[in-house]
Design a protein around this motif. Structure first.
Motif, short mmCIF file in Angstrom:
data_model
loop_
_atom_site.label_atom_id
_atom_site.label_comp_id
_atom_site.label_asym_id
_atom_site.label_seq_id
_atom_site.Cartn_x
_atom_site.Cartn_y
_atom_site.Cartn_z
N MET A 97 47.29 -15.82 15.91
CA MET A 97 47.29 -15.18 14.59
C MET A 97 46.12 -14.20 14.50
O MET A 97 45.18 -14.24 15.31
CB MET A 97 47.19 -16.24 13.50
N ILE A 98 46.15 -13.36 13.50
CA ILE A 98 45.19 -12.28 13.33
C ILE A 98 43.73 -12.76 13.30
O ILE A 98 42.84 -12.05 13.69
CB ILE A 98 45.53 -11.42 12.09
N GLY A 99 43.45 -13.98 12.91
CA GLY A 99 42.08 -14.49 12.84
C GLY A 99 41.39 -14.65 14.18
O GLY A 99 40.20 -14.98 14.24
N CYS A 100 42.08 -14.37 15.26
CA CYS A 100 41.49 -14.52 16.60
C CYS A 100 40.44 -13.46 16.91
O CYS A 100 39.67 -13.61 17.85
CB CYS A 100 42.57 -14.48 17.68
N LEU A 101 40.39 -12.38 16.14
CA LEU A 101 39.41 -11.32 16.41
C LEU A 101 37.99 -11.87 16.47
O LEU A 101 37.18 -11.42 17.28
CB LEU A 101 39.50 -10.22 15.35
N PHE A 157 37.01 -14.49 17.74
CA PHE A 157 36.79 -15.25 18.98
C PHE A 157 36.78 -14.34 20.22
O PHE A 157 36.47 -14.81 21.31
CB PHE A 157 37.87 -16.33 19.14
N GLY A 158 37.18 -13.09 20.05
CA GLY A 158 37.14 -12.15 21.16
C GLY A 158 38.41 -12.03 21.98
O GLY A 158 38.59 -11.04 22.66
N ARG A 159 39.28 -13.02 21.97
CA ARG A 159 40.53 -12.96 22.73
C ARG A 159 41.64 -13.58 21.92
O ARG A 159 41.47 -14.68 21.44
CB ARG A 159 40.39 -13.71 24.05
N PRO A 160 42.76 -12.93 21.80
CA PRO A 160 42.98 -11.53 22.14
C PRO A 160 42.04 -10.63 21.34
O PRO A 160 41.59 -11.00 20.27
CB PRO A 160 44.42 -11.27 21.76
N SER A 161 41.80 -9.46 21.89
CA SER A 161 40.79 -8.58 21.30
C SER A 161 41.36 -7.44 20.46
O SER A 161 40.61 -6.76 19.79
CB SER A 161 39.92 -8.00 22.41
N GLN A 162 42.66 -7.25 20.50
CA GLN A 162 43.28 -6.15 19.76
C GLN A 162 44.18 -6.70 18.65
O GLN A 162 45.02 -7.58 18.89
CB GLN A 162 44.13 -5.28 20.69
N PRO A 163 44.03 -6.18 17.43
CA PRO A 163 44.87 -6.67 16.33
C PRO A 163 46.37 -6.57 16.62
O PRO A 163 47.15 -7.43 16.19
CB PRO A 163 44.49 -5.77 15.15
N GLU A 164 46.80 -5.56 17.37
CA GLU A 164 48.23 -5.42 17.66
C GLU A 164 48.76 -6.51 18.58
O GLU A 164 49.97 -6.65 18.74
CB GLU A 164 48.55 -4.02 18.23
N ASP A 165 47.87 -7.30 19.17
CA ASP A 165 48.28 -8.41 20.03
C ASP A 165 48.31 -9.74 19.28
O ASP A 165 48.45 -10.80 19.89
CB ASP A 165 47.35 -8.53 21.24
N THR A 177 45.21 -24.62 15.06
CA THR A 177 44.19 -23.96 15.87
C THR A 177 44.16 -24.60 17.25
O THR A 177 44.48 -25.78 17.42
CB THR A 177 42.79 -24.08 15.24
N LEU A 178 43.76 -23.79 18.23
CA LEU A 178 43.52 -24.31 19.57
C LEU A 178 42.19 -25.05 19.57
O LEU A 178 41.42 -24.97 18.62
CB LEU A 178 43.50 -23.15 20.58
N HIS A 179 41.90 -25.73 20.67
CA HIS A 179 40.65 -26.50 20.75
C HIS A 179 39.41 -25.64 20.54
O HIS A 179 38.39 -26.13 20.09
CB HIS A 179 40.57 -27.24 22.09
N ASP A 180 39.51 -24.35 20.84
CA ASP A 180 38.35 -23.46 20.66
C ASP A 180 38.30 -22.82 19.27
O ASP A 180 37.43 -22.01 18.98
CB ASP A 180 38.33 -22.38 21.74
N GLY A 181 39.26 -23.19 18.41
CA GLY A 181 39.25 -22.70 17.03
C GLY A 181 40.14 -21.51 16.76
O GLY A 181 40.31 -21.11 15.60
N ARG A 182 40.72 -20.90 17.79
CA ARG A 182 41.59 -19.74 17.56
C ARG A 182 42.86 -20.16 16.82
O ARG A 182 43.52 -21.12 17.21
CB ARG A 182 41.97 -19.07 18.88
N PRO A 183 43.21 -19.42 15.75
CA PRO A 183 44.42 -19.77 15.00
C PRO A 183 45.68 -19.32 15.72
O PRO A 183 45.74 -18.24 16.30
CB PRO A 183 44.24 -19.00 13.69
#
Length: 186
Positions: free
Chosen positions: A110-114, A116-124, A149-155
């Motif tokens: 989801m868009i909140g991953c920015l 965390f650095g990966r994925p690094s592009q909003p279009e991804d 969320t994944l274990h590292d917190g990425r949504p």
């Protein structure tokens, strides 16, 4: 059909459960690792040709090009995990890939991953409005919608949609709310 199959984890898992799988990725190195994984577990497959791997860049590809590449028009199960073929997924003919009664099982960032650095592009990354649009498609039933969320917190979002009709159409757009100005003008 496993789109963006990477090193083949999901494709091999499905083959071990009796599916005949076509798996597609654009990276040759990942497909080589996928073939090694498939070779390791081939005794668990229902047939010798239970998994076929195909190299293809899906970004910008059409459904027809994909069907021609894999030699198949419709599938019962379409798996997409941590890969976003947006032009296919939101294209008019995407749902022609899945037979009536078939499934899309989809998991993506989801868009909140920015943060965390990966994925690094909003279009991804997916926006919540895109997920909601998929869940409101006419001719589909949303059987699972899970924001987590994944274990590292990425949504991420996990989604299972079943095609229940030959006709699949975008949802009707929500009507514009009536404002006080519009009421006054009437």
């Amino acid at each position: 059909l496993d789109l963006g199959c990477g090193s083949g984890r999901d494709a091999v898992f499905c083959a071990m459960r009796g599916f005949r799988v076509k798996a597609v990725d654009n990276w040759k190195g990942a497909l080589q690792r996928a073939q090694v994984l498939a070779d390791r577990y081939k005794d668990s497959f229902c047939s010798e040709d239970a998994v076929g791997f195909f190299e293809m860049d899906l970004k910008g590809a059409t459904v027809k090009e994909l069907q021609d590449q894999i030699g198949c028009n419709r599938v019962h199960l379409l798996v997409i995990s941590r890969f976003l073929p947006r032009s296919l997924l939101f294209g008019d003919d995407f749902w022609n890939l899945i037979e009536v009664g078939g499934w899309l099982v989809f998991s993506h960032f989801m868009i909140g991953c920015l943060a965390f650095g990966r994925p690094s592009q909003p279009e991804d990354m997916l926006e919540e409005s895109e997920v909601e649009r998929l869940c409101r498609m006419k001719g589909l039933e949303c059987k699972l919608l899970e924001y987590t969320t994944l274990h590292d917190g990425r949504p991420i979002v996990n989604l299972a949609l079943q095609r229940v009709s030959e006709v699949v159409e975008p949802p009707e757009e929500a009507p514009e709310p009536v404002t006080q100005e519009a009421n006054d003008a009437a």
